[in-house]
Design an enzyme around this catalytic site. Structure first.
Site, PDB file in Angstrom:
ATOM      1  N   ASN A   1       0.973   7.635  -2.169  1.00 50.72           N
ATOM      2  CA  ASN A   1       0.948   6.182  -2.240  1.00 50.72           C
ATOM      3  C   ASN A   1       1.410   5.602  -0.907  1.00 50.72           C
ATOM      4  O   ASN A   1       2.287   6.144  -0.232  1.00 50.72           O
ATOM      5  CB  ASN A   1       1.732   5.620  -3.434  1.00 50.72           C
ATOM      6  CG  ASN A   1       3.093   6.223  -3.655  1.00 50.72           C
ATOM      7  OD1 ASN A   1       3.403   7.300  -3.169  1.00 50.72           O
ATOM      8  ND2 ASN A   1       3.916   5.519  -4.410  1.00 50.72           N
TER       9      ASN A   1
ATOM     10  N   GLU B   1       2.568   1.996   0.528  1.00 51.56           N
ATOM     11  CA  GLU B   1       2.946   0.626   0.178  1.00 51.56           C
ATOM     12  C   GLU B   1       2.831  -0.304   1.383  1.00 51.56           C
ATOM     13  O   GLU B   1       2.578   0.132   2.505  1.00 51.56           O
ATOM     14  CB  GLU B   1       4.360   0.637  -0.421  1.00 51.56           C
ATOM     15  CG  GLU B   1       4.393   1.490  -1.687  1.00 51.56           C
ATOM     16  CD  GLU B   1       5.710   1.465  -2.433  1.00 51.56           C
ATOM     17  OE1 GLU B   1       6.734   1.048  -1.855  1.00 51.56           O
ATOM     18  OE2 GLU B   1       5.698   1.866  -3.613  1.00 51.56           O
ATOM     19  N   ASN B   2       3.012  -1.580   1.105  1.00 52.66           N
ATOM     20  CA  ASN B   2       2.867  -2.578   2.159  1.00 52.66           C
ATOM     21  C   ASN B   2       3.861  -3.703   1.900  1.00 52.66           C
ATOM     22  O   ASN B   2       4.157  -4.012   0.739  1.00 52.66           O
ATOM     23  CB  ASN B   2       1.421  -3.133   2.155  1.00 52.66           C
ATOM     24  CG  ASN B   2       1.119  -3.939   3.386  1.00 52.66           C
ATOM     25  OD1 ASN B   2       1.451  -5.114   3.484  1.00 52.66           O
ATOM     26  ND2 ASN B   2       0.486  -3.309   4.352  1.00 52.66           N
ATOM     27  N   ALA B   3       4.327  -4.332   2.978  1.00 46.88           N
ATOM     28  CA  ALA B   3       5.247  -5.459   2.842  1.00 46.88           C
ATOM     29  C   ALA B   3       4.613  -6.584   2.027  1.00 46.88           C
ATOM     30  O   ALA B   3       5.309  -7.360   1.368  1.00 46.88           O
ATOM     31  CB  ALA B   3       5.668  -5.962   4.212  1.00 46.88           C
TER      32      ALA B   3
ATOM     33  N   TYR C   1       3.128  -6.651  -1.072  1.00 51.81           N
ATOM     34  CA  TYR C   1       3.180  -5.595  -2.090  1.00 51.81           C
ATOM     35  C   TYR C   1       1.843  -5.270  -2.740  1.00 51.81           C
ATOM     36  O   TYR C   1       1.544  -4.123  -3.036  1.00 51.81           O
ATOM     37  CB  TYR C   1       4.167  -5.971  -3.203  1.00 51.81           C
ATOM     38  CG  TYR C   1       5.597  -6.195  -2.759  1.00 51.81           C
ATOM     39  CD1 TYR C   1       6.088  -5.668  -1.568  1.00 51.81           C
ATOM     40  CD2 TYR C   1       6.465  -6.954  -3.549  1.00 51.81           C
ATOM     41  CE1 TYR C   1       7.406  -5.886  -1.175  1.00 51.81           C
ATOM     42  CE2 TYR C   1       7.781  -7.171  -3.174  1.00 51.81           C
ATOM     43  CZ  TYR C   1       8.245  -6.633  -1.979  1.00 51.81           C
ATOM     44  OH  TYR C   1       9.543  -6.852  -1.609  1.00 51.81           O
TER      45      TYR C   1
ATOM     46  N   CYS D   1      -2.455   3.445  -4.367  1.00 53.85           N
ATOM     47  CA  CYS D   1      -1.886   4.557  -5.141  1.00 53.85           C
ATOM     48  C   CYS D   1      -2.298   5.900  -4.542  1.00 53.85           C
ATOM     49  O   CYS D   1      -3.323   6.021  -3.860  1.00 53.85           O
ATOM     50  CB  CYS D   1      -2.394   4.513  -6.574  1.00 53.85           C
ATOM     51  SG  CYS D   1      -1.783   3.143  -7.544  1.00 53.85           S
TER      52      CYS D   1
ATOM     53  N   GLU E   1      -3.539   8.479  -6.039  1.00 48.41           N
ATOM     54  CA  GLU E   1      -4.817   8.982  -6.547  1.00 48.41           C
ATOM     55  C   GLU E   1      -5.988   8.403  -5.752  1.00 48.41           C
ATOM     56  O   GLU E   1      -6.922   9.109  -5.377  1.00 48.41           O
ATOM     57  CB  GLU E   1      -4.989   8.605  -8.028  1.00 48.41           C
ATOM     58  CG  GLU E   1      -3.959   9.224  -8.952  1.00 48.41           C
ATOM     59  CD  GLU E   1      -2.740   8.339  -9.162  1.00 48.41           C
ATOM     60  OE1 GLU E   1      -2.299   7.665  -8.197  1.00 48.41           O
ATOM     61  OE2 GLU E   1      -2.225   8.332 -10.291  1.00 48.41           O
TER      62      GLU E   1
ATOM     63  N   CYS F   1      -2.810   4.874 -13.012  1.00 47.50           N
ATOM     64  CA  CYS F   1      -2.916   3.475 -13.440  1.00 47.50           C
ATOM     65  C   CYS F   1      -4.375   3.166 -13.776  1.00 47.50           C
ATOM     66  O   CYS F   1      -5.291   3.945 -13.482  1.00 47.50           O
ATOM     67  CB  CYS F   1      -2.387   2.533 -12.361  1.00 47.50           C
ATOM     68  SG  CYS F   1      -3.528   2.282 -10.979  1.00 47.50           S
TER      69      CYS F   1
ATOM     70  N   CYS G   1      -6.870   3.266 -10.843  1.00 43.44           N
ATOM     71  CA  CYS G   1      -7.189   4.630 -10.383  1.00 43.44           C
ATOM     72  C   CYS G   1      -8.087   5.355 -11.380  1.00 43.44           C
ATOM     73  O   CYS G   1      -8.955   6.131 -10.990  1.00 43.44           O
ATOM     74  CB  CYS G   1      -5.910   5.405 -10.121  1.00 43.44           C
ATOM     75  SG  CYS G   1      -5.040   4.820  -8.643  1.00 43.44           S
TER      76      CYS G   1
HETATM   77  N1  THU Z   1       1.621   4.600  -8.081  1.00 41.73           N
HETATM   78  C1  THU Z   1       0.780   5.628  -7.727  1.00 41.73           C
HETATM   79  O1  THU Z   1       0.670   5.993  -6.551  1.00 41.73           O
HETATM   80  N2  THU Z   1       0.078   6.226  -8.715  1.00 41.73           N
HETATM   81  C2  THU Z   1       0.198   5.955 -10.039  1.00 41.73           C
HETATM   82  O2  THU Z   1      -0.448   6.582 -10.859  1.00 41.73           O
HETATM   83  C3  THU Z   1       1.122   4.908 -10.482  1.00 41.73           C
HETATM   84  C4  THU Z   1       1.743   4.085  -9.415  1.00 41.73           C
HETATM   85  C5  THU Z   1       2.452   4.013  -7.027  1.00 41.73           C
HETATM   86  C6  THU Z   1       2.133   2.616  -6.628  1.00 41.73           C
HETATM   87  C7  THU Z   1       3.470   2.169  -6.058  1.00 41.73           C
HETATM   88  O3  THU Z   1       3.560   2.603  -4.715  1.00 41.73           O
HETATM   89  C8  THU Z   1       4.500   2.925  -6.866  1.00 41.73           C
HETATM   90  O4  THU Z   1       3.795   4.009  -7.462  1.00 41.73           O
HETATM   91  C9  THU Z   1       5.173   2.103  -7.941  1.00 41.73           C
HETATM   92  O5  THU Z   1       4.249   1.465  -8.742  1.00 41.73           O
END
Ligand code: THU
Length: 136
Positions: A46, A48-50, A52, A57, A59, A90, A93
């Site tokens: 995963n 992330e970014n400032a 949000y 993800c 996947e 999620c 994904c």
């Molecule tokens: N996240 C994933 O990378 N995969 C998932 O299946 C669920 C959520 C990440 C997104 C975010 O960076 C962090 O988990 C919290 O939601």
């Protein structure tokens, strides 16, 4: 292909990818490994970014990594997290996996290596896919 026999390798690759996760906001690292029909495995974490909502993800990172390399058919996706609660992809994904792997096996693992499996069909029943657009 014997996917069951490849699960340990998928989990190892996913764990390596998890250690590369960029998660300064959630502190929830996730790693993924995608097995394509070529037999090759692609990884993702995963990111992330400032801002949000722009987070990607693990996947989807792994799927897009394989697609960008020319792959088109997903056989299996392994996901691993930190701690004891194995994650599950999620909704977004699941839909992205569906595009390339409607029959894919999804392996959800905890940090200690324990895992459970689901088919993509179980995770996303009655799903929408490219065939619905054919002839429209
Ligand atoms: N996240 C994933 O990378 N995969 C998932 O299946 C669920 C959520 C990440 C997104 C975010 O960076 C962090 O988990 C919290 O939601």
């Amino acid at each position: 292909m014997d996917i069951q026999a490849i699960i340990p390798e998928l989990l190892a690759v996913a764990a390596e990818a998890r250690d590369k996760a960029y998660v300064p906001y959630s502190h929830y690292p996730v790693g993924a490994a995608v097995l394509f029909a070529s037999g090759k495995i692609y990884r993702g974490c995963n990111v992330e970014n400032a801002s949000y909502g722009l987070t990607n993800c693990a996947e989807r990172t792994a799927v897009f990594n394989g697609i960008a390399a020319g792959e088109r058919e997903i056989l299996a996706v392994a996901i691993t997290v930190k701690g004891n609660n194995a994650g599950s992809p999620c909704g977004a994904c699941r839909q992205v996996i569906r595009e390339f792997g409607p029959q894919a096996l999804v392996i959800s693992a905890a940090e200690n290596g324990e895992y459970f499996t689901r088919t993509l069909t179980e995770l996303l029943p009655d799903s929408f896919g490219p065939e619905f657009l054919a002839g429209s």
